[in-house]
Structure formats: structure tokens, C-alpha cells
Motif scaffolding. Structure first.
Motif, PDB file in Angstrom:
ATOM      1  N   ASN A  63       0.814  -1.215   0.000  1.00 64.20           N
ATOM      2  CA  ASN A  63       0.000   0.000   0.000  1.00 64.20           C
ATOM      3  C   ASN A  63       0.856   1.277   0.000  1.00 64.20           C
ATOM      4  O   ASN A  63       0.394   2.341   0.422  1.00 64.20           O
ATOM      5  CB  ASN A  63      -0.937  -0.001   1.219  1.00 64.20           C
ATOM      6  CG  ASN A  63      -2.084  -0.971   1.051  1.00 64.20           C
ATOM      7  OD1 ASN A  63      -2.989  -0.737   0.254  1.00 64.20           O
ATOM      8  ND2 ASN A  63      -2.027  -2.085   1.781  1.00 64.20           N
ATOM      9  N   TYR A  72      -6.359   6.633   2.847  1.00 66.35           N
ATOM     10  CA  TYR A  72      -6.987   5.350   2.513  1.00 66.35           C
ATOM     11  C   TYR A  72      -5.982   4.207   2.638  1.00 66.35           C
ATOM     12  O   TYR A  72      -6.297   3.134   3.182  1.00 66.35           O
ATOM     13  CB  TYR A  72      -7.539   5.403   1.090  1.00 66.35           C
ATOM     14  CG  TYR A  72      -7.918   4.046   0.555  1.00 66.35           C
ATOM     15  CD1 TYR A  72      -9.124   3.449   0.905  1.00 66.35           C
ATOM     16  CD2 TYR A  72      -7.044   3.335  -0.265  1.00 66.35           C
ATOM     17  CE1 TYR A  72      -9.453   2.186   0.448  1.00 66.35           C
ATOM     18  CE2 TYR A  72      -7.357   2.084  -0.738  1.00 66.35           C
ATOM     19  CZ  TYR A  72      -8.571   1.494  -0.380  1.00 66.35           C
ATOM     20  OH  TYR A  72      -8.878   0.244  -0.841  1.00 66.35           O
ATOM     21  N   ARG A 113      -6.276   0.963   4.883  1.00 67.77           N
ATOM     22  CA  ARG A 113      -6.346  -0.315   4.169  1.00 67.77           C
ATOM     23  C   ARG A 113      -5.233  -1.252   4.633  1.00 67.77           C
ATOM     24  O   ARG A 113      -5.434  -2.478   4.758  1.00 67.77           O
ATOM     25  CB  ARG A 113      -6.234  -0.075   2.662  1.00 67.77           C
ATOM     26  CG  ARG A 113      -6.352  -1.351   1.829  1.00 67.77           C
ATOM     27  CD  ARG A 113      -7.687  -2.049   2.125  1.00 67.77           C
ATOM     28  NE  ARG A 113      -7.756  -3.374   1.553  1.00 67.77           N
ATOM     29  CZ  ARG A 113      -8.416  -3.673   0.428  1.00 67.77           C
ATOM     30  NH1 ARG A 113      -9.061  -2.718  -0.233  1.00 67.77           N
ATOM     31  NH2 ARG A 113      -8.472  -4.905  -0.019  1.00 67.77           N
ATOM     32  N   TRP A 120      -6.411  -2.731   7.842  1.00 71.38           N
ATOM     33  CA  TRP A 120      -7.424  -3.759   7.580  1.00 71.38           C
ATOM     34  C   TRP A 120      -6.785  -5.051   7.068  1.00 71.38           C
ATOM     35  O   TRP A 120      -7.130  -6.150   7.540  1.00 71.38           O
ATOM     36  CB  TRP A 120      -8.435  -3.215   6.571  1.00 71.38           C
ATOM     37  CG  TRP A 120      -9.494  -4.226   6.198  1.00 71.38           C
ATOM     38  CD1 TRP A 120      -9.483  -5.056   5.130  1.00 71.38           C
ATOM     39  CD2 TRP A 120     -10.683  -4.518   6.920  1.00 71.38           C
ATOM     40  NE1 TRP A 120     -10.594  -5.860   5.113  1.00 71.38           N
ATOM     41  CE2 TRP A 120     -11.353  -5.544   6.217  1.00 71.38           C
ATOM     42  CE3 TRP A 120     -11.244  -4.020   8.098  1.00 71.38           C
ATOM     43  CZ2 TRP A 120     -12.563  -6.059   6.659  1.00 71.38           C
ATOM     44  CZ3 TRP A 120     -12.452  -4.542   8.530  1.00 71.38           C
ATOM     45  CH2 TRP A 120     -13.096  -5.552   7.809  1.00 71.38           C
ATOM     46  N   LEU A 138     -15.007  -3.075   5.126  1.00 67.17           N
ATOM     47  CA  LEU A 138     -14.794  -2.343   3.875  1.00 67.17           C
ATOM     48  C   LEU A 138     -16.145  -1.956   3.312  1.00 67.17           C
ATOM     49  O   LEU A 138     -17.053  -2.783   3.231  1.00 67.17           O
ATOM     50  CB  LEU A 138     -14.057  -3.214   2.858  1.00 67.17           C
ATOM     51  CG  LEU A 138     -12.605  -3.587   3.160  1.00 67.17           C
ATOM     52  CD1 LEU A 138     -12.089  -4.560   2.098  1.00 67.17           C
ATOM     53  CD2 LEU A 138     -11.739  -2.344   3.183  1.00 67.17           C
TER      54      LEU A 138
END
Length: 597
Positions: A453, A480, A484, A487, A593
Motif C-alpha cells: 500500500n 486510505y 487499508r 485492515w 470495507l
């Protein structure tokens, strides 16, 4: 870096200057200039000789009909002349490119002398010294006055008293090519001796003074407009036998010389083996037409070379490699086009080779130095950031035009803090080697998710980790990507947690906190120990958020929530007081999500 670049550029360009001085002094570039001059000459020749010029050629056919040349008697020339002249018509000039410097058969010499007395406008040649001695004296002579040969060889007196005289010395460059001619040579006890072409042009009443005013040496570049087959040529034997009407010679400029194989050949700018009688023909045509080729003074060439020397480092260092290469190539093409156009339309020749070589050497040296320093910088960046970033991101940094300020800058980042829960209990049950192996496995997973990411691993601290987003390179959607990453780590922890519980009966979890805000980021530390990291209040807040998480929970600040609520499902857990903060911070838990970004 800039100091190193300036130093290397100074050394490199000093080397270019030294090399160019050596090349010019040793005349290593002269063959290239001569080749360019020859190309221009070949491209510009008109192949349309002055219609007054006619060549009477001693060719193979003539030698076949009249016998070998060394068996000829001079009464043949008397017959030749008688067939050129009539009471009503006569040539404007007849120039022999044949030497008559020694006596032969008396009766034949007398017949030729009588013919010379009967007819006007005949020129017999003289020559200065021998060709080798003449060439040596030419190289060492001053260009401020006429060349003064020490020794002359003239036609025998019985011929000379009835004719005009002219020299037929060829002016050879060091490579043996005839590119120039000396229109006049000095004589010790007499006035200047004109060349054969100059004397014939004068007898045709051509204005030759502009040529003699070009320089004190009366030396000009020959404008070769014709090759051998372009001139009107008549075999000697046809005139000798009366098969060529004398009227055709009326008011003509007649050159008598050899065209047979093995006689009087020289290398010229447009033809590797041109008969010398045609060299005289080209010079005569040039004088009759008033065509001059001038050379740009060497001072101007030096100034153009210096301009290229000064311009190319700027092009190499100020522009991208592709742009700089196009500019350098365009400048080179412009130089070539300028010299070609000046030759074709203005009859000026300038040595474009020296500026071109300066351009190429200067640009290549500077672009090589620039590439070396850029690669060194890229290697430095790779070394500095390779421990923190994905290989793709490191390459992107190396390629990027974005300046990376390594001293520390204010920048908005998203900061992720992570802590492994249950690690203390696990470390008490497992041997140190297995604990270390567990940590490496965990951190490998965390690192892969962060790098996927576009995150930067700031540090690992025991069983905790810090990851930053939007540094050192800009990441437009860093908020983001930070959430992410959190997550993805929690999703991967499900398998890790199940495996640890099955093997050791211990529950391991991860708590993650994310915050977005302005921080100071850069290489921070001392001269001996430097780390690339982020510091500031928003870093502390991210750490405090992580400390408020429950096992397997992701909490984010309100700032991060506002920017990512379109991508994730959140649950507001209320406000929490943070250490060092006077007001509470509202926190949000990532639940799921919402949609793929």
C-alpha cells in the motif's frame, strides 16, 4: 552534491579544451574538413564549362595514330597550329600544358619556332624548380607575399622569344590533392609569372584583378565545376590531320595537353585522377566566370568553437537527457546546414568540423558526468530508503524529478502504529529462537502489507511497529492506504492467531491506531547516527490511539475518518483523553470495507 558536480564539470571541460587544442595543433581534424569541403564541391559543381574553352587532347587514339609520344618531333606542333589558324579566324589564346625546355631535332625545332612566330596568342609553360622542392618551399613560405622559387626552368630561347609564358606548377596540399592554385609566382629578376589559366584569362580580356586582390600570395581555392568528361575535347590527331575545321577555334581558348592513360594525372577535390589539362580548364573557367570561393577566417571558427564549448555544458546540465540530446543534435545539424548553405549560395567555406567536434566532445563529456552523478544519487537514495520502502517505490524515487529534502520538512502524513498483544505470554513459553522466528514472521507479514500500500516502514520497536504514508514520495490517497494496510494486517492475523492458538494455546492479537496530520519528516539524528523518521504531535496522537485499542481493533482519528468514510464502515466509539492533550480526541473503529477503491 552540487559542489561535486561543479568540480567534475570543471575537470571534464578542461579536458575537452586540452584535447581540442591538441587536435587542432596536430591537424588531426584537417582530413574531416577536407572531406566536407570535397562533398560540398561535388554537390555544387555545374558541369557546364565556359563555351570558349576547348581542349586539344593527346589521347590514346592520337598516340595510336601518331606513335608513342617520345618518338614525336616538334614539327607536329607546327602542323597543329597551322590547322588552328586561318587568315580570317584565330584562337584568342593557345596554352600548351607541355614542356619545351630542351632542344630536340634541329629541323623540327626550327619548324615549330617558325609556326610560333607566324601565329599570335600562344603560351608555352615554365615551371619552378622540381615539384618536391617546390612543395617544401611552399609549406615554409610566408603568406604575406608572392612565393619566390629559387630556380626556374623556361622554354628554350628560340621558342620563348615568340610566345607568352606562364607557369604550370600544381599546388599540392600535404595529402597530395590539388585544392588551390597560385595565380602568380615571383621571379628573381623579373615580374610575377602568371599561371597558365591566368594568362589565358587575361588574353581573353577577363577581369582577373579581384582574384589577385584576395590575398598577397595570389592563392585561391579552385572551384571545380567540371570533371574530365565535361569539357569540349578534340583529339590532337584530328586537328593535326585537318579533320577538325579551323573555324571552330575562332576566338576560343585552347588548351593542349595529355589525356592519355599514364600522363599528367593529379588528385583533385572532385575527381581522384583528373588530367592536369582539365585542372587548368577548371581554373580558367573560374577566372572567366568570376567565381570565387572564400574561407571563413580561423578567428571566427575559434569563436564558434568557443560558443559550442560554452553552450553544451548548459544543455547537458540544464535539460533532461532526451531534450539535451535533441538540442545537441539539432545544433550539430544546424552547423552542418549552415556550412552547406554558405558554400552553395554564398561561395563561402567555413571549417564546421572543429565546432562540431567541440560540440560532440563537450556534450558527451558533460552528459556522461551528469549520468554518473545521477546514478550515484540514485544509488544513494536506494541505499538510504531500501530498508524502508518497496523496491518499486525506491525506483520511483530514483526516477522522480521530485526533490527529496533529507534535512527534514513539514508534510502531511498518515501514521500507523501497531502493537502485538499476547507477545509477552508467548515469549515466556517459547525458547528465544522461536520467539525471534515468530517476530520475524509477524513483521514480514506487516511489512508486505505496508509496502503493498506504498507505506514506508519507519521502525520496529520490540513487538510494535510504526509505518508512515506519503513520505518520502507523495501518495495522493495516503489516508486510505494507511487504513487499508491496517485492515489487511487484521485480516492476515486471523490465520496467524488460529495457528498460534492450535500450537501453543495462546491468543495473539494486534491493535492498530491511525492518525493523519502535519509532522516533521526527514533524516533526523546526529552526524554519526541518522534515521529517516517522522516526529511531531500527530505522531504522538497515532501512538496514543493505538494504546486505546482493544485486541484485533483498528481505531482512527476524526481527521482520518473524515477522509476515508467513503471507503470503510466505521463505528464511532466516542471521545478519549490522550496523554499530553488538553481536549479529548474522537475515535472511530473500522468495522468493514464499504467498497473497493
Amino acid at each position: 552534491m552540487k559542489k561535486t558536480a561543479r568540480k567534475l564539470a570543471l575537470i571534464g571541460n578542461a579536458g575537452v579544451l586540452l584535447v581540442m587544442c591538441l587536435l587542432m595543433l596536430m591537424e588531426f581534424l584537417l582530413p574531416l574538413d577536407r572531406a566536407l569541403f570535397g562533398y560540398n564541391m561535388t554537390q555544387s559543381k555545374s558541369q557546364m564549362p565556359d563555351e570558349r574553352i576547348i581542349v586539344v587532347a593527346i589521347d590514346e587514339y592520337t598516340l595510336q595514330e601518331l606513335g608513342a609520344f617520345n618518338t614525336w618531333t616538334r614539327d607536329k606542333y607546327a602542323t597543329l597550329l597551322d590547322h588552328m589558324y586561318t587568315p580570317e579566324t584565330e584562337p584568342a589564346a593557345v596554352g600548351f600544358d607541355i614542356l619545351f625546355t630542351s632542344e630536340s631535332a634541329p629541323e623540327a625545332d626550327a619548324a615549330f619556332a617558325e609556326a610560333l612566330e607566324r601565329h599570335d596568342g600562344i603560351i608555352l609553360p615554365s615551371y619552378a624548380n622540381t615539384e618536391s622542392e617546390f612543395s617544401r618551399s611552399l609549406e615554409g613560405a610566408s603568406d604575406k607575399s608572392l612565393l619566390q622559387p629559387e630556380e626556374w626552368v623556361h622554354p628554350i630561347p628560340m621558342f620563348a622569344e615568340h610566345t607568352d609564358r606562364a607557369h604550370i606548377n600544381a599546388r599540392l596540399d600535404k595529402d597530395g590533392v590539388i585544392r588551390r592554385t597560385l595565380l602568380q609566382l615571383g621571379q628573381p629578376d623579373d615580374g610575377p609569372m602568371p599561371s597558365l589559366a591566368l594568362q589565358m584569362a587575361r588574353m581573353a580580356e577577363a577581369d582577373v584583378e579581384p582574384f589577385l586582390d584576395m590575398n598577397a600570395r595570389d592563392e585561391i581555392l579552385i572551384d571545380y565545376n567540371m570533371v574530365s568528361g565535361d569539357f569540349w575535347t578534340v583529339p590532337f590527331v584530328d586537328v593535326y590531320n585537318g579533320n577538325f575545321p579551323a573555324e571552330n577555334f575562332d576566338d576560343m581558348l585552347v588548351l593542349v595537353g595529355f589525356t592519355a592513360v599514364g600522363y599528367d594525372t593529379g588528385a583533385t577535390t572532385v575527381e581522384s585522377e583528373m588530367k592536369l589539362v582539365y585542372v587548368h580548364g577548371n581554373i580558367l573557367h573560374q577566372l572567366l566566370q568570376g567565381e570565387t570561393i572564400r574561407e571563413l577566417h580561423g578567428l571566427w571558427i575559434s569563436l564558434i568553437s568557443l560558443l559550442m564549448f560554452a553552450l553544451m555544458p548548459l544543455v547537458a546540465w540544464r535539460f533532461r537527457t532526451m531534450t539535451g540530446s535533441l538540442l545537441a543534435a539539432g545544433t550539430a545539424l544546424a552547423l552542418l546546414a549552415a556550412q552547406y548553405a554558405s558554400f552553395q549560395w554564398l561561395d563561402w567555406h567555413f571549417n564546421a568540423v572543429e565546432p562540431l567536434v567541440v560540440l560532440l566532445l563537450s556534450y558527451l563529456v558533460n552528459i556522461t558526468l551528469k549520468s554518473f552523478l545521477e546514478n550515484k544519487q540514485k544509488n544513494f537514495i536506494t541505499k538510504q530508503f531500501g530498508r524502508y520502502l518497496s523496491p518499486d517505490l525506491v525506483r520511483e524515487i530514483a526516477r522522480s524529478d521530485q526533490e527529496i529534502k533529507l534535512g527534514g520538512i513539514n508534510k502531511e502524513l498518515s501514521i500507523l502504529f501497531l502493537d502485538i498483544r499476547g507477545f509477552t505470554t508467548l515469549s515466556e513459553k517459547l525458547p528465544p529462537e522461536q520467539v525471534l522466528d515468530f517476530l520475524n514472521t509477524m513483521f514480514d507479514m506487516i511489512t508486505r502489507k505496508a509496502l503493498d500500500n506504498k507505506g514506508t516502514i519507519d521502525k520496529f520497536i520490540g513487538d510494535a511497529a510504526m509505518v508512515i504514508f506519503n513520505a518520502p514520495l507523495d501518495v495522493p490517497d495516503h489516508e486510505y492506504r494507511a487504513v487499508r494496510t491496517a485492515w489487511d494486517i487484521q485480516e492476515s492475523m486471523k490465520e496467524v492467531r488460529r495457528t498460534i492458538e492450535e500450537k501453543h494455546g495462546i491468543t495473539v492479537s494486534v491493535g492498530i491506531g491511525v492518525n493523519t496530520g502535519m509532522v516533521v519528516v526527514g533524516n533526523i539524528g546526529s552526524f554519526l547516527r541518522v534515521d529517516y523518521t517522522a516526529i511531531g504531535d500527530n505522531v504522538n496522537i497515532a501512538a496514543r490511539i493505538e494504546s486505546n485499542t482493544q485486541p484485533n481493533q483498528i481505531l482512527v482519528s476524526e481527521e482520518t475518518y473524515e477522509r476515508t468514510k467513503g471507503s470503510f464502515v466505521y463505528n464511532c466509539i466516542g471521545e478519549r483523553m490522550m496523554k499530553g492533550k488538553s481536549v479529548p480526541v474522537k475515535l472511530y473503529e473500522v468495522v468493514d470495507l464499504k467498497s473497493a477503491q
